[in-house]
Structures are given as structure tokens and as C-alpha cells.
Design a protein around this motif. Sequence first.
Motif, PDB file in Angstrom:
ATOM      1  N   GLN A 198      43.829   4.902 -34.846  1.00  0.00           N
ATOM      2  CA  GLN A 198      42.925   3.606 -34.703  1.00  0.00           C
ATOM      3  C   GLN A 198      41.685   3.935 -34.089  1.00  0.00           C
ATOM      4  O   GLN A 198      41.049   2.722 -33.717  1.00  0.00           O
ATOM      5  N   GLY A 199      41.460   5.175 -33.887  1.00  0.00           N
ATOM      6  CA  GLY A 199      39.996   5.453 -33.280  1.00  0.00           C
ATOM      7  C   GLY A 199      40.090   5.039 -31.731  1.00  0.00           C
ATOM      8  O   GLY A 199      38.926   5.336 -31.068  1.00  0.00           O
ATOM      9  N   LEU A 200      41.057   4.906 -30.950  1.00  0.00           N
ATOM     10  CA  LEU A 200      41.027   4.884 -29.615  1.00  0.00           C
ATOM     11  C   LEU A 200      40.667   5.963 -28.918  1.00  0.00           C
ATOM     12  O   LEU A 200      40.253   5.752 -27.639  1.00  0.00           O
ATOM     13  N   SER A 201      40.963   7.176 -29.495  1.00  0.00           N
ATOM     14  CA  SER A 201      40.694   8.123 -28.316  1.00  0.00           C
ATOM     15  C   SER A 201      39.310   8.604 -28.230  1.00  0.00           C
ATOM     16  O   SER A 201      38.781   8.913 -27.506  1.00  0.00           O
ATOM     17  N   GLU A 202      38.404   8.055 -29.488  1.00  0.00           N
ATOM     18  CA  GLU A 202      36.978   8.168 -29.537  1.00  0.00           C
ATOM     19  C   GLU A 202      36.529   7.219 -28.647  1.00  0.00           C
ATOM     20  O   GLU A 202      35.539   7.782 -27.718  1.00  0.00           O
ATOM     21  N   SER A 203      36.705   5.985 -28.645  1.00  0.00           N
ATOM     22  CA  SER A 203      36.140   5.074 -27.953  1.00  0.00           C
ATOM     23  C   SER A 203      36.890   5.254 -26.649  1.00  0.00           C
ATOM     24  O   SER A 203      35.930   4.861 -25.444  1.00  0.00           O
ATOM     25  N   GLY A 204      37.631   5.435 -26.205  1.00  0.00           N
ATOM     26  CA  GLY A 204      38.413   5.827 -24.876  1.00  0.00           C
ATOM     27  C   GLY A 204      37.573   6.745 -24.219  1.00  0.00           C
ATOM     28  O   GLY A 204      37.116   6.995 -22.955  1.00  0.00           O
ATOM     29  N   MET A 205      37.453   7.975 -24.966  1.00  0.00           N
ATOM     30  CA  MET A 205      36.676   9.090 -24.407  1.00  0.00           C
ATOM     31  C   MET A 205      35.080   8.681 -24.175  1.00  0.00           C
ATOM     32  O   MET A 205      34.522   9.280 -23.060  1.00  0.00           O
ATOM     33  N   ALA A 206      34.631   7.928 -24.896  1.00  0.00           N
ATOM     34  CA  ALA A 206      33.115   7.401 -24.544  1.00  0.00           C
ATOM     35  C   ALA A 206      33.236   6.848 -23.395  1.00  0.00           C
ATOM     36  O   ALA A 206      32.238   6.907 -22.510  1.00  0.00           O
ATOM     37  N   ALA A 207      34.180   6.120 -22.845  1.00  0.00           N
ATOM     38  CA  ALA A 207      34.404   5.286 -21.695  1.00  0.00           C
ATOM     39  C   ALA A 207      34.388   6.055 -20.507  1.00  0.00           C
ATOM     40  O   ALA A 207      33.738   5.750 -19.769  1.00  0.00           O
ATOM     41  N   VAL A 208      35.490   7.084 -20.801  1.00  0.00           N
ATOM     42  CA  VAL A 208      35.594   7.845 -19.608  1.00  0.00           C
ATOM     43  C   VAL A 208      34.388   8.708 -19.412  1.00  0.00           C
ATOM     44  O   VAL A 208      33.909   9.058 -18.235  1.00  0.00           O
ATOM     45  N   LEU A 209      33.735   9.226 -20.391  1.00  0.00           N
ATOM     46  CA  LEU A 209      32.449  10.175 -20.265  1.00  0.00           C
ATOM     47  C   LEU A 209      31.274   9.133 -19.507  1.00  0.00           C
ATOM     48  O   LEU A 209      30.518   9.535 -18.710  1.00  0.00           O
ATOM     49  N   ARG A 210      31.384   7.831 -19.966  1.00  0.00           N
ATOM     50  CA  ARG A 210      30.436   7.072 -19.157  1.00  0.00           C
ATOM     51  C   ARG A 210      30.485   7.001 -17.512  1.00  0.00           C
ATOM     52  O   ARG A 210      29.575   7.250 -16.737  1.00  0.00           O
ATOM     53  N   TYR A 211      31.774   6.943 -17.232  1.00  0.00           N
ATOM     54  CA  TYR A 211      32.382   7.153 -15.635  1.00  0.00           C
ATOM     55  C   TYR A 211      31.788   8.346 -15.280  1.00  0.00           C
ATOM     56  O   TYR A 211      31.124   8.560 -14.265  1.00  0.00           O
ATOM     57  N   ALA A 212      32.282   9.537 -16.136  1.00  0.00           N
ATOM     58  CA  ALA A 212      32.133  10.987 -15.538  1.00  0.00           C
ATOM     59  C   ALA A 212      30.514  11.139 -15.345  1.00  0.00           C
ATOM     60  O   ALA A 212      30.200  11.804 -14.216  1.00  0.00           O
ATOM     61  N   LEU A 213      29.747  11.021 -16.098  1.00  0.00           N
ATOM     62  CA  LEU A 213      28.477  11.525 -16.050  1.00  0.00           C
ATOM     63  C   LEU A 213      27.490  10.370 -15.424  1.00  0.00           C
ATOM     64  O   LEU A 213      26.554  11.017 -14.764  1.00  0.00           O
ATOM     65  N   ASN A 214      27.935   9.187 -15.093  1.00  0.00           N
ATOM     66  CA  ASN A 214      27.262   8.314 -14.497  1.00  0.00           C
ATOM     67  C   ASN A 214      27.341   8.442 -12.987  1.00  0.00           C
ATOM     68  O   ASN A 214      26.606   8.051 -12.041  1.00  0.00           O
ATOM     69  N   GLU A 215      28.649   8.655 -12.820  1.00  0.00           N
ATOM     70  CA  GLU A 215      29.161   8.549 -11.286  1.00  0.00           C
ATOM     71  C   GLU A 215      29.773   9.755 -10.638  1.00  0.00           C
ATOM     72  O   GLU A 215      29.916  10.001  -9.504  1.00  0.00           O
TER      73      GLU A 215
END
Length: 281
Positions: free
Chosen positions: A228-245
Amino acid sequence: MLTTTSTRVVDPGELDDVLAVLGREPVNNAFIASRVHAAGLDAVRLGGEMWGWYQRGRLKSLCYAGANLVPLCACPEAVRAFAERARRQGRRCSSIVGPAEPTAALWSYLEPHWGPARDVRRRQPLMVTEEVPRDVKPDPLVRRIRKDEMDLVLPACVAMFTEEVGVSPLAGDGGLVYQSRVAELVGSGRSFARVENGEVVFKAEIGAATPHACQIQGVWVAPAHRGQGLSESGMAAVLRYALNEVAPVASLYVNDFNDAARATYRRVGFREVGAFMSVLF
């Protein structure tokens, strides 16, 4: 004639020298460097010994010897020395893992004494990114897991580990060490999930973090929700946290036979920069 090389457990007072060695390969060494930053070199707090290989009295290479045996910035001569020390000590680890070339060499020395392994994964592509995805929208429902949600996320963590490694992390000690690790990640704000109707349907952790790099691990989608594409959108969300914080570079490594995961990681901006290897007992 005095020998020009030696191998021993590093002294806690050598922390700066150890960090300097780890800093030579910040992405490859992120997992162990993260532990050293948090715990120093005390074996109890670190969860294992740090072995050093010295040339003319100067620390050149390292090997972490705990639940995993991990060669770090290890030249061929250092790998031989670490293998001999590990052979004499006997196997105490559940895996050997690290950059593919030194790990393969280490295993070649130890296999006659420690083999056979339960599984050998000779090439696990190492992937990195420095940018939040531009073409994949982060899942707005992926969030940090709270400290009071351990009972919610733990079954998903156990399912992921069992599926990935082939054995349950609850075996042996009843899961005490594994549950402690999950609690550590939750408590530090590095456990993320999408929760629907009281069930984790996507999860991932920032398993290691240093000022220079972080490593994402434990990426998992509940079987009923795959495709259902959850891995892509989920990884995008985790990357946002990882790279910004957390750190300017995010990394992960993945099994070379997992084509679907590798494609997902490429779509969110990861690129291959090397390879790891894992020997599982």
C-alpha cells in the motif's frame, strides 16, 4: 627485538583516540560510535569490550566484542590479530557484522573454529542519503512512540526481528536484553510508528546516532498492510526526523536479495555507497 604491533582491550582513558578512529568512517561505524558516545569505554555500560590494534604504540584499528563482533577501520593485519584474540577467547557473540571486506576476512579466520554459521549474508548494500525526499510525501500519521506505548510497539519489533533474523529475540534470556534495547530507543525518542486501531502497521527506529551520522533500522510493515506504499511514506517521515533533528547523514543496510526494500529506499533518496556483511549464529 621489540614488536611494532600489539592488540589489547583499550583503556577508558583512550576515549579520544577511539573516537578519532571511529571518526575516520562515520557512516560505517555509526552503530558502535553511537554506543561509545553514550557509554564511553566501560565494558559494562558499553555492553562489551573494545579491542584495539596498535602500531608503534598508536591506536590504528578497533574491534567491538559484545553481542556482535564488529571490526572497525580494521586493516588486514588488525583483522588477523582480532581473529586470533576471538579464537582464543571462544565465541561469545550471536553475530559477526561490519563492512564486507574486513568482516569476510575475519570470518575466514574464525570459520574453521566457530563454524558452521546459521546464516551468512555476504553482501548487504550500505545506503545513505543527506536529503529529505522531494518526490515522496511523508506519512503524517508516523510519529514518535511514547514511553507508555512499549506494549504497543514491542510485538511489532519482535515480529520484524524474527522475520529478518530467523529466530525470536525473546529466546534465551526471555527477551530481557531485547526489551531493554527497545525501551532505550523509545525512551530516547528514536522509535517511530504509524498506529491504526491500536495496531502498529509501520515502524522504524533510528538505531544509532552520532553528531556525524545516524543509522535507521527495524523498518517493517505489518503483513496485512503491505503493498500500500506505507514503507515509502513512512520512511520519508522517519527521514524527516532523522535529518532535521539527529544527524546530517542517514544510513541503513539491507539484504541484497530484498529487492522490494532496496527499491523503496532508492525511491526515498538512498544510494548505495558500500556493503556490509553479517554472519549469524
